[in-house]
Design a protein around this motif. Structure first.
Motif, short mmCIF file in Angstrom:
data_model
loop_
_atom_site.label_atom_id
_atom_site.label_comp_id
_atom_site.label_asym_id
_atom_site.label_seq_id
_atom_site.Cartn_x
_atom_site.Cartn_y
_atom_site.Cartn_z
N MET A 40 14.24 -7.66 -26.68
CA MET A 40 15.14 -6.58 -27.61
C MET A 40 15.23 -5.59 -26.64
O MET A 40 16.27 -4.76 -27.28
N SER A 41 14.51 -5.09 -25.78
CA SER A 41 14.59 -3.85 -24.96
C SER A 41 16.08 -3.87 -24.47
O SER A 41 16.45 -2.75 -24.15
N LEU A 86 24.87 -8.78 -31.52
CA LEU A 86 24.55 -9.69 -30.55
C LEU A 86 22.73 -9.75 -30.67
O LEU A 86 22.16 -10.88 -30.74
N PHE A 87 22.03 -8.69 -31.28
CA PHE A 87 20.76 -8.91 -31.05
C PHE A 87 20.01 -8.86 -32.36
O PHE A 87 18.85 -9.17 -32.50
N TYR A 88 20.68 -8.83 -33.46
CA TYR A 88 20.31 -8.73 -34.78
C TYR A 88 19.30 -9.71 -35.33
O TYR A 88 18.32 -9.89 -35.80
N ILE A 93 14.07 -12.68 -36.39
CA ILE A 93 12.88 -13.80 -35.85
C ILE A 93 11.76 -12.89 -35.49
O ILE A 93 10.57 -13.41 -35.87
N ARG A 94 11.97 -11.97 -34.55
CA ARG A 94 10.56 -11.17 -34.28
C ARG A 94 9.78 -10.79 -35.48
O ARG A 94 8.82 -10.83 -35.80
#
Length: 192
Positions: A40-41, A86-88, A93-94
């Motif tokens: 995620m970074s 893109l990252f949501y 999940i996290r």
């Protein structure tokens, strides 16, 4: 006092959760979801890349090195929108990995790994499940992001007056995750 009582409750709750995690998953339980945090970074890197591309396009369009505050805020919001899009799913999940409730009857966790989480989300909600909470997240984040980039550019301009820009480097930006949280940027001097 009320403040002392609140702190005591927070400490007790922390210790209670600490014991539950350790008892049910051992040391590994404290690192559940950490690989996703590392991945995620890269969202920040994607956001900054998109922002810089948009800022350069805006400067080229304006035929000037200066960009208005509205243009800066808009570029920041657009970059945040695309990076978040893109990252949501990874954020979803996290979050499930980290707050994985264990089944009371046998004290086992529901998810062994991220694959179990992906299967669970897809089975229960389909592809939409990966974006649950996305709209409220954007409503909360985009205005803050716009303001943040206005300050970001302002700090860069101030830094350029005191230090040549080739010596100034952005090393960290925090993002508010809760209402009334504070965003900040950390700049450092880099060796040439």
């Amino acid at each position: 006092s009320m403040i002392h009582l609140k702190k005591e409750l927070q400490v007790n709750r922390f210790l209670q959760y600490f014991k539950i995690v350790y008892k049910n998953a051992g040391i590994k339980g404290f690192y559940k979801g950490s690989s996703f945090s590392i991945i995620m970074s890269t969202e920040f890197m994607a956001q900054m890349f998109i922002y810089e591309v948009l800022a350069n396009l805006t400067k080229k369009k304006n035929q000037s090195d200066s960009v208005s505050a509205i243009q800066t805020a808009t570029n920041g919001q657009i970059s945040k929108f695309f990076a978040c899009s893109l990252f949501y799913p990874l954020t979803t999940i996290r979050a499930l990995l980290q707050v994985d409730p264990f089944v009371e009857s046998n004290r086992n966790y529901l998810f062994r790994n991220y694959r179990d989480v992906i299967r669970y989300i897809y089975r229960t909600d389909g592809c939409r499940g990966f974006f649950e909470g996305y709209f409220p997240f954007l409503v909360r984040t985009l205005p803050v992001t716009g303001v943040f980039f206005i300050f970001f550019e302002g700090i860069k301009d101030i830094g350029k007056k005191f230090v040549h820009s080739e010596y100034l480097s952005l090393i960290h930006i925090s993002e508010p995750t809760r209402l009334l949280s504070i965003s900040y940027a950390v700049f450092c001097l880099k060796k040439k």
